[in-house]
Write a protein that holds these residues in place. Structure first.
Motif, mmCIF file in Angstrom:
data_model
loop_
_atom_site.group_PDB
_atom_site.id
_atom_site.type_symbol
_atom_site.label_atom_id
_atom_site.label_comp_id
_atom_site.label_asym_id
_atom_site.label_seq_id
_atom_site.Cartn_x
_atom_site.Cartn_y
_atom_site.Cartn_z
ATOM 1 N N THR A 111 0.918 -1.322 0.116
ATOM 2 C CA THR A 111 0.103 -0.134 0.021
ATOM 3 C C THR A 111 1.131 1.346 -0.002
ATOM 4 O O THR A 111 2.137 1.048 0.329
ATOM 5 C CB THR A 111 -0.939 0.012 1.256
ATOM 6 N N PHE A 112 0.288 2.520 -0.380
ATOM 7 C CA PHE A 112 1.040 3.553 -0.618
ATOM 8 C C PHE A 112 0.390 4.773 -0.222
ATOM 9 O O PHE A 112 -0.873 4.940 -0.558
ATOM 10 C CB PHE A 112 1.967 3.709 -1.739
ATOM 11 N N SER A 113 0.792 5.629 0.635
ATOM 12 C CA SER A 113 0.149 7.154 1.154
ATOM 13 C C SER A 113 1.328 8.184 1.065
ATOM 14 O O SER A 113 2.369 8.040 1.688
ATOM 15 C CB SER A 113 -0.562 7.095 2.395
ATOM 16 N N ALA A 114 0.984 9.089 0.476
ATOM 17 C CA ALA A 114 1.782 10.327 0.325
ATOM 18 C C ALA A 114 1.223 11.585 0.656
ATOM 19 O O ALA A 114 -0.017 11.713 0.388
ATOM 20 C CB ALA A 114 2.650 10.461 -0.985
ATOM 21 N N LEU A 115 1.840 12.589 1.356
ATOM 22 C CA LEU A 115 1.481 13.715 1.584
ATOM 23 C C LEU A 115 2.431 14.844 1.136
ATOM 24 O O LEU A 115 3.606 14.800 1.549
ATOM 25 C CB LEU A 115 1.332 13.961 3.075
ATOM 26 N N ILE A 116 2.088 15.571 0.345
ATOM 27 C CA ILE A 116 2.864 16.754 -0.335
ATOM 28 C C ILE A 116 2.429 18.098 0.442
ATOM 29 O O ILE A 116 1.138 18.505 -0.011
ATOM 30 C CB ILE A 116 2.883 16.836 -1.809
ATOM 31 N N LEU A 117 3.193 18.791 0.958
ATOM 32 C CA LEU A 117 2.824 20.275 1.497
ATOM 33 C C LEU A 117 3.612 21.379 0.611
ATOM 34 O O LEU A 117 4.846 21.386 0.796
ATOM 35 C CB LEU A 117 3.253 20.214 2.956
ATOM 36 N N LYS A 118 2.895 21.994 -0.108
ATOM 37 C CA LYS A 118 3.554 22.995 -0.960
ATOM 38 C C LYS A 118 2.774 24.539 -0.790
ATOM 39 O O LYS A 118 1.528 24.304 -1.033
ATOM 40 C CB LYS A 118 3.382 22.557 -2.478
ATOM 41 N N LEU A 125 -2.010 11.498 -2.003
ATOM 42 C CA LEU A 125 -2.124 10.646 -3.051
ATOM 43 C C LEU A 125 -1.902 9.262 -2.314
ATOM 44 O O LEU A 125 -1.280 9.078 -1.406
ATOM 45 C CB LEU A 125 -0.626 10.602 -3.654
ATOM 46 N N HIS A 126 -2.903 8.364 -2.616
ATOM 47 C CA HIS A 126 -3.186 7.092 -1.758
ATOM 48 C C HIS A 126 -3.524 5.895 -2.351
ATOM 49 O O HIS A 126 -4.431 6.058 -3.631
ATOM 50 C CB HIS A 126 -4.368 7.438 -0.941
ATOM 51 N N VAL A 127 -2.987 4.816 -2.219
ATOM 52 C CA VAL A 127 -3.316 3.339 -2.781
ATOM 53 C C VAL A 127 -3.537 2.569 -1.391
ATOM 54 O O VAL A 127 -2.374 2.391 -1.011
ATOM 55 C CB VAL A 127 -2.316 3.153 -3.882
ATOM 56 N N GLY A 128 -4.453 1.760 -1.395
ATOM 57 C CA GLY A 128 -4.377 0.740 -0.541
ATOM 58 C C GLY A 128 -5.246 0.929 0.938
ATOM 59 O O GLY A 128 -6.289 1.738 0.682
ATOM 60 N N ASP A 129 -4.570 0.309 2.121
ATOM 61 C CA ASP A 129 -5.434 0.837 3.369
ATOM 62 C C ASP A 129 -4.498 1.414 4.424
ATOM 63 O O ASP A 129 -5.004 1.261 5.610
ATOM 64 C CB ASP A 129 -6.097 -0.416 3.624
ATOM 65 N N SER A 130 -3.446 1.853 3.911
ATOM 66 C CA SER A 130 -2.643 3.071 4.914
ATOM 67 C C SER A 130 -3.688 4.100 4.985
ATOM 68 O O SER A 130 -4.477 4.202 4.055
ATOM 69 C CB SER A 130 -1.348 3.130 4.462
ATOM 70 N N ARG A 131 -3.445 5.086 6.057
ATOM 71 C CA ARG A 131 -4.319 6.250 6.111
ATOM 72 C C ARG A 131 -3.621 7.480 6.343
ATOM 73 O O ARG A 131 -2.432 7.505 6.713
ATOM 74 C CB ARG A 131 -5.361 5.961 7.086
ATOM 75 N N ILE A 132 -4.214 8.336 5.951
ATOM 76 C CA ILE A 132 -3.749 9.987 6.285
ATOM 77 C C ILE A 132 -4.809 10.528 6.964
ATOM 78 O O ILE A 132 -6.285 10.717 6.572
ATOM 79 C CB ILE A 132 -3.389 10.787 5.030
ATOM 80 N N TYR A 133 -4.631 11.135 8.531
ATOM 81 C CA TYR A 133 -5.784 11.889 9.034
ATOM 82 C C TYR A 133 -5.326 13.285 9.335
ATOM 83 O O TYR A 133 -4.052 13.679 8.902
ATOM 84 C CB TYR A 133 -5.794 11.182 10.708
ATOM 85 N N LEU A 157 -7.540 -6.498 -0.253
ATOM 86 C CA LEU A 157 -7.273 -5.023 -0.909
ATOM 87 C C LEU A 157 -7.633 -4.834 -2.452
ATOM 88 O O LEU A 157 -7.593 -5.987 -3.094
ATOM 89 C CB LEU A 157 -5.690 -4.898 -1.130
ATOM 90 N N SER A 158 -8.411 -3.855 -2.770
ATOM 91 C CA SER A 158 -8.810 -3.807 -4.066
ATOM 92 C C SER A 158 -7.937 -3.079 -4.965
ATOM 93 O O SER A 158 -7.830 -3.209 -6.210
ATOM 94 C CB SER A 158 -10.060 -3.050 -4.106
ATOM 95 N N GLN A 159 -6.994 -2.299 -4.350
ATOM 96 C CA GLN A 159 -5.940 -1.718 -5.175
ATOM 97 C C GLN A 159 -4.623 -1.822 -4.213
ATOM 98 O O GLN A 159 -4.580 -1.823 -3.143
ATOM 99 C CB GLN A 159 -6.311 -0.316 -5.634
ATOM 100 N N ALA A 160 -3.399 -1.969 -5.145
ATOM 101 C CA ALA A 160 -2.206 -1.987 -4.217
ATOM 102 C C ALA A 160 -1.092 -1.575 -5.170
ATOM 103 O O ALA A 160 -1.397 -1.825 -6.363
ATOM 104 C CB ALA A 160 -1.699 -3.145 -3.471
ATOM 105 N N LEU A 161 -0.106 -0.997 -4.906
ATOM 106 C CA LEU A 161 1.013 -0.983 -5.747
ATOM 107 C C LEU A 161 1.783 -2.256 -6.193
ATOM 108 O O LEU A 161 1.876 -3.217 -5.325
ATOM 109 C CB LEU A 161 2.264 0.018 -5.177
ATOM 110 N N GLY A 162 1.921 -2.298 -7.766
ATOM 111 C CA GLY A 162 2.569 -3.761 -8.143
ATOM 112 C C GLY A 162 1.488 -4.884 -8.119
ATOM 113 O O GLY A 162 1.723 -6.000 -8.612
ATOM 114 N N ALA A 163 0.053 -4.477 -7.766
ATOM 115 C CA ALA A 163 -0.661 -5.857 -7.763
ATOM 116 C C ALA A 163 -1.664 -6.136 -9.025
ATOM 117 O O ALA A 163 -2.313 -7.043 -9.505
ATOM 118 C CB ALA A 163 -1.873 -5.453 -6.723
ATOM 119 N N GLY A 164 -1.554 -4.913 -10.005
ATOM 120 C CA GLY A 164 -2.316 -5.168 -11.275
ATOM 121 C C GLY A 164 -1.766 -4.239 -12.393
ATOM 122 O O GLY A 164 -1.098 -3.214 -12.130
#
Length: 565
Positions: A111-118, A125-133, A157-164
C-alpha cells in the motif's frame, strides 16, 4: 516567510519478526521548498508476501527521489502521479516477469500514501489501506478511503502498488491552516485504536512529535496490535504570506512568447537563439544572479494545444535529473519560481559530433575509439538509472574543444516503468539509420538497442558508411531481417585491424540475443583484441621456439643424409 513544519516518526515490527513497512520524508531548502514542497510517504507490505518489504522500501525511496527530479513546470498532482505510476509499473513488471506471476499476492506488492505540502496547500496521494488523518481544531478527520472489499467477515485489498496492470490512485488537495497536524499511519495502528482513542491521545499539545509518535505506537501494542506499526506526524508551524508561484498552483504554466536577443524571462537574459524549429525554440541565456550561461528550451507556440508533446518536453528534464555523469547533459536550476513552461540545461561550449566529423575527415582510430568510450560511459550511466536513450546519433552528441563528450536530447528516452500515454507500439523512437532492427518489428527497446546504435555510430565514424545501408528500415519482419548482410568496415586501403571488424559485426547483429550482452564487453573489445575474432596464427607465431628447433633438426637430418650419400 516560507512553509515551516515539525515532523515526528516511528516504526516498529510489533509482534512480528519482520517489519514490512517503510516510511520517509524530505524537507528541501529553497528553491525546491517553494517549487516542489515537503513530501512524506508511508508504505505497508502485505502479510501474504515474503518480499513485500522490498516493494515498500522501493516505493517510498523512488517516490521521494523521483518527485524532486520532475520539472518545476509540472503541477503537484501531475508530477506525483507520473512518479507513482512509474513505481507501480516497475513493481508490476517484477511480479509479471518473475516467480510471482501466477500469484501476485506473494510478490512485490504494498500500500502507499503520500502527503505533499506545497506553499499553502496539502496534496494527498493514496493507494491501499494505509491512512492519512487531519487533526484540526481538536477534530480528527480521515482524509483517505480504504481500498478494501469485504466478502462476509473477510476482506482483501482492491488496489495496491504492483498488484495489477491498471493503477487508479486517489488524489485530494486542501488548503492548509497554521496548527494543522497530519497523521500518516499503517493499519497496525488504526485497526486497534478507534478514532475516539486517537483523538484522546492527540489532544494534549506536545512539542516533540517523535515522542507522541512512539506513544501512539505503544498504545496500539498495548491494545493488542498484531501487525507492524508505522506512523508519521507533521505539524504546520507557519505558512508563507502568499504564494510566490502563479495564482493557481495546479494549473499548467503558460508557454513563453517567441523571445528575441536582449529579452528577459524569469531573470534569464536571452543572449541569442541556438535553434528554431516548428516544434521548439532553443536559446542561449544568462542567469542574472550567477552570470552562468544556460540553455533554455521552450515549446513552439503552435504546440500549445498538444499536451503529449509538452509532456515529453518536460520529461526530458526529469530524466536528466536522475543521472549524474560527466558524459550526460545536466539540467540547470534557478533560485526563482518559473512563470512559463520551459526546460533549463547546462550550456556546453562545443560542437555536435556531426560537425566534429566534418572537421576531422581523417580522424584516427584512437580518436574515434576515445569518443566511443566516452559515449559508452554516458550510456552506462543512463542504463544504471533504468533509462534508454533510444535516439543516439551525431546530432545528439556534443564534443568540447578538449575532446570531452556529452550525450544530449532525451526527447525519445524511455524511463523504466513509465510507458508514455502517447507512445504507440511500433513507433520508431529515433533516427532510422541508427535505430536497432527490433524497433522496426514493433518490439520494445533494451540496453542492447542502445548498444546497437553506438556500434552504428562507431562504424560510421570509421568508414563514413552504414553497416547495412538503408536496408534495416525496410525490413519489417523477422524473416526479412535474417537476410541482412553485414558490410565489412574494412576497405581495400583500410589500415583497421580485422579483429575490430569482427567486434563491430557482433555488436551490429540484427538479433539482439546475438549481440554483446553488456555494453562494457563491447567497449573492452574495441581496445583489446578478442582472441575469438583474430585470424588463425601461423605455426611460427604459436610455437616459435619449437618451430626453429624443428627447422634445425630437419636441417641436420638433411646434412647427414647428404654426407651418407
Amino acid at each position: 516567510m516560507s512553509l515551516q513544519v515539525s515532523i515526528g516518526q516511528y516504526s516498529s515490527a510489533g509482534c512480528k519478526t519482520l517489519n514490512q513497512d517503510w516510511f520517509g520524508a524530505c524537507l528541501p531548502t529553497e528553491p525546491q521548498l517553494s517549487n516542489k514542497g515537503i513530501v512524506l510517504a508511508v508504505a505497508d507490505g502485505i502479510s501474504t508476501s515474503t518480499v513485500s518489504q522490498i516493494a515498500s522500501e522501493t516505493a517510498v525511496k523512488s517516490f521521494l527521489s523521483d518527485y524532486y527530479c520532475t520539472s518545476d513546470a509540472w503541477s503537484v498532482p501531475h508530477a506525483a502521479l507520473q512518479v507513482l505510476k512509474a513505481s507501480h509499473n516497475w513493481l508490476y513488471a517484477q511480479n509479471r516477469n518473475g516467480p510471482f506471476a501466477a500469484d501476485p499476492d506473494k510478490g512485490y506488492v504494498c500500500t502507499f500514501s503520500a502527503l505533499i505540502l506545497k506553499q499553502r496547500h496539502a496534496h494527498l496521494l493514496h493507494v491501499g489501506d494505509s491512512r492519512i488523518y487531519l487533526w484540526r481544531n481538536r477534530q480528527l478527520e480521515q482524509l483517505t478511503r480504504d481500498h478494501r472489499v469485504w466478502r462476509g467477515s473477510s476482506s482483501f485489498l482492491s488496489q495496491a502498488l504492483g498488484a495489477g496492470a491498471v493503477l487508479e490512485p486517489d488524489y485530494h488537495s486542501l488548503p492548509l491552516l497554521a496548527g494543522d497536524v497530519f497523521l500518516l499511519a499503517t493499519d497496525g495502528l488504526f485497526e486497534v485504536l478507534p478514532q475516539p482513542q486517537l483523538m484522546a491521545l492527540l489532544g494534549p499539545e506536545q512539542a516533540d512529535l517523535s515522542t507522541l509518535a512512539q506513544q501512539l505506537a505503544d498504545a496500539a501494542l498495548a491494545a493488542g496490535s498484531k501487525d507492524n506499526i508505522t506512523l508519521q506526524l507533521v505539524r504546520i508551524n507557519a505558512l508563507p504570506a502568499d504564494s510566490s508561484l502563479p495564482a493557481c498552483i495546479d494549473q499548467q504554466l503558460p508557454l513563453p512568447p517567441l523571445l528575441q536577443q536582449g529579452d528577459t524571462l524569469d531573470g534569464l537574459q536571452i543572449i541569442r537563439p541556438l535553434q528554431q524549429s516548428s516544434r521548439s525554440h532553443v536559446y542561449l541565456v544568462q542567469d542574472s544572479e550567477t552570470a552562468k550561461l544556460l540553455v533554455l528550451k521552450a515549446p513552439s507556440i503552435d504546440l500549445a494545444e498538444q499536451p503529449d508533446y509538452l509532456e515529453r518536453l518536460l520529461r526530458e528534464e526529469w530524466i536528466a535529473k536522475r543521472v549524474n555523469s560527466a558524459y550526460v547533459l545536466r539540467p540547470a536550476s534557478i533560485n526563482r519560481p518559473r512563470t512559463a513552461l520551459y526546460t533549463l540545461f547546462e550550456y556546453i561550449d562545443g560542437q555536435t559530433l556531426r560537425q566534429w566529423q566534418l572537421d576531422h575527415p581523417k580522424a584516427t582510430l584512437e580518436q574515434i575509439r576515445t569518443l566511443t568510450e566516452q559515449i559508452g560511459k554516458g550510456l552506462q550511466a543512463l542504463h544504471r538509472s533504468e533509462i534508454l536513450h533510444q535516439d543516439l546519433r551525431p546530432e545528439n552528441i556534443m564534443v568540447t574543444p578538449q575532446g570531452s563528450v556529452k550525450i544530449i536530447d532525451f526527447g525519445a528516452a524511455r524511463l523504466a516503468g513509465l510507458q508514455p500515454d502517447d507512445e504507440v507500439a511500433g513507433d520508431i523512437p529515433g533516427t532510422a539509420l541508427y535505430c536497432a532492427p527490433e524497433y522496426f518489428l514493433g518490439a520494445p527497446g533494451s540496453e542492447r538497442s542502445d548498444l546497437y546504435s553506438l556500434a552504428v555510430l562507431t562504424y560510421q565514424l570509421l568508414s563514413g558508411r552504414f553497416p547495412y545501408g538503408p536496408e534495416v528500415a525496410r525490413r519489417r519482419s523477422l524473416k526479412a531481417q535474417k537476410k541482412l548482410q553485414y558490410q565489412s568496415v574494412l576497405s581495400a586501403d583500410s589500415e583497421l585491424p580485422a579483429w575490430l571488424d569482427r567486434t563491430l559485426e557482433k555488436a551490429l547483429q540484427p538479433d539482439p540475443s546475438l549481440r554483446y550482452q553488456a555494453l562494457s564487453e563491447f567497449l573492452y573489445d574495441l581496445r583489446h583484441p578478442n582472441a575469438k575474432f583474430q585470424a588463425p596464427q601461423s605455426l611460427i607465431e604459436l610455437h616459435p621456439l619449437w618451430f626453429w628447433q624443428s627447422c634445425c633438426l630437419l636441417q641436420c637430418l638433411i646434412i647427414l643424409w647428404l654426407l651418407a650419400n
